[in-house]
Structure formats: structure tokens, C-alpha cells
Design a protein around this motif. Structure first.
Motif, short mmCIF file in Angstrom:
data_model
loop_
_atom_site.label_atom_id
_atom_site.label_comp_id
_atom_site.label_asym_id
_atom_site.label_seq_id
_atom_site.Cartn_x
_atom_site.Cartn_y
_atom_site.Cartn_z
N ALA A 289 0.84 -1.21 0.00
CA ALA A 289 0.00 0.00 0.00
C ALA A 289 0.87 1.25 0.00
O ALA A 289 0.60 2.20 -0.74
CB ALA A 289 -0.95 0.00 1.20
N ILE A 290 1.91 1.26 0.80
CA ILE A 290 2.76 2.45 0.88
C ILE A 290 3.57 2.63 -0.40
O ILE A 290 3.75 3.75 -0.88
CB ILE A 290 3.65 2.46 2.14
N ILE A 291 4.01 1.53 -0.98
CA ILE A 291 4.77 1.61 -2.24
C ILE A 291 3.90 2.16 -3.37
O ILE A 291 4.34 2.96 -4.18
CB ILE A 291 5.35 0.23 -2.61
N SER A 292 2.64 1.74 -3.38
CA SER A 292 1.75 2.16 -4.47
C SER A 292 0.92 3.41 -4.14
O SER A 292 0.08 3.81 -4.93
CB SER A 292 0.81 1.01 -4.85
N CYS A 293 1.16 4.02 -2.97
CA CYS A 293 0.40 5.20 -2.52
C CYS A 293 -1.11 4.92 -2.56
O CYS A 293 -1.91 5.76 -2.97
CB CYS A 293 0.74 6.43 -3.35
#
Length: 161
Positions: A20-24
């Protein structure tokens, strides 16, 4: 032409949080399993707070996991500690912790929803008090901080199975 399916990430799964954080990633409205209009805060993890905003049930915003989920499900208690507590309290203790949840109830109310025989119930409550999982105030039971960690572990385990 096949429609591309948007990913859905579970805020209780560490790999999903990383993705989730990698893909915003930003969740859809109402996607959070802890969002509820039944409580004033709209959050079952923090039902008694007063908020000036409404997250609308998004558990991720721009890849960042909700602060209430992060606070409730961080690694403050090791799995080993939680598993040790679970082995001490058994299924009856887990039923009481799970049913007490975010509520403050009398012993009779907890007993009724837990389905534990009366003779076993008083013993189990005493065990939960000794382990500092449950406390009593004004003849009502509520979970301590450690009890909430065990409760949250039970919820996470239920959602991950």
C-alpha cells in the motif's frame, strides 16, 4: 477487453501495508472493517473519542495506514507473549475477552453473551483479573490495555483466517 481490478489491501497484513505504501494506495469509502456509524467516533478501535473529521472508512490514505489501526495492531506485544496468555486463558477466557471487546458490561451481561457456565465464569474472571486483562470499576468489567492487545490479536486472527 478485461477491466483492470484495483487492488485491495488488508491493514492487518504487513505485506499488504508495504504494498500500500509503495503504491500510494487509498482505500475506498467504507472499506475499513473497523468503521461503524454505530459509535460516535465512527471507529470501533477508538469508540469514545470525539473527532473533527470523518475518515469515511478508509483504512489507507496515500499508502499510509490509519493511525488507530497502527496503534492497535503494532508489535508492542510479541506474538510469543500473546500466545502465552492465550494458552493460560484458554477458549473460555478468549470468549470473554472477545465478547467484552470495546464494551463496559456487568459480569451477568458478559456471562450471558459468552455462554460459559456460571461456576466456570467466576473462576475465569478471577484468572483474567490476575493476568491484568480485565478490570472492574463500579461493578462493571472492562479490558485493560493488555486485555485490549489480546482482544485485538483475536480480531486480527479472525480476519486473517
Amino acid at each position: 477487453m478485461e477491466e483492470k481490478k484495483e487492488p485491495v489491501f488488508n491493514p492487518l497484513v504487513p505485506d499488504d501495508c508495504a504494498k500500500a505504501i509503495i503504491s500510494c494506495y487509498t482505500s475506498k469509502v467504507g472499506e475499513c472493517q473497523f468503521f461503524s456509524n454505530a459509535v460516535e467516533s465512527n471507529c470501533l478501535l477508538d469508540p469514545f473519542s470525539h473527532r473533527t473529521w470523518n475518515c469515511e472508512g478508509r483504512c489507507f490514505v496515500n499508502g499510509y495506514r490509519c493511525e488507530y489501526i497502527s496503534a492497535s495492531f503494532n508489535l508492542r506485544s510479541s506474538s510469543e507473549e500473546i500466545n502465552s496468555i492465550m494458552s493460560l486463558i484458554g477458549q473460555n477466557g478468549a470468549n470473554i475477552i472477545g465478547n467484552l471487546g470495546w464494551s463496559i458490561m456487568t459480569q451477568e451481561e458478559v456471562s450471558a453473551v459468552s455462554g460459559i457456565r456460571k461456576d466456570e465464569f467466576s473462576f475465569m474472571i478471577n484468572v483474567l483479573k490476575l493476568l491484568n486483562l480485565v478490570s472492574v470499576k463500579d461493578e462493571k468489567l472492562y479490558l485493560t490495555n493488555l486485555g485490549r492487545k489480546v482482544h485485538d490479536h483475536l480480531i486480527a486472527r479472525k480476519y486473517l483466517m
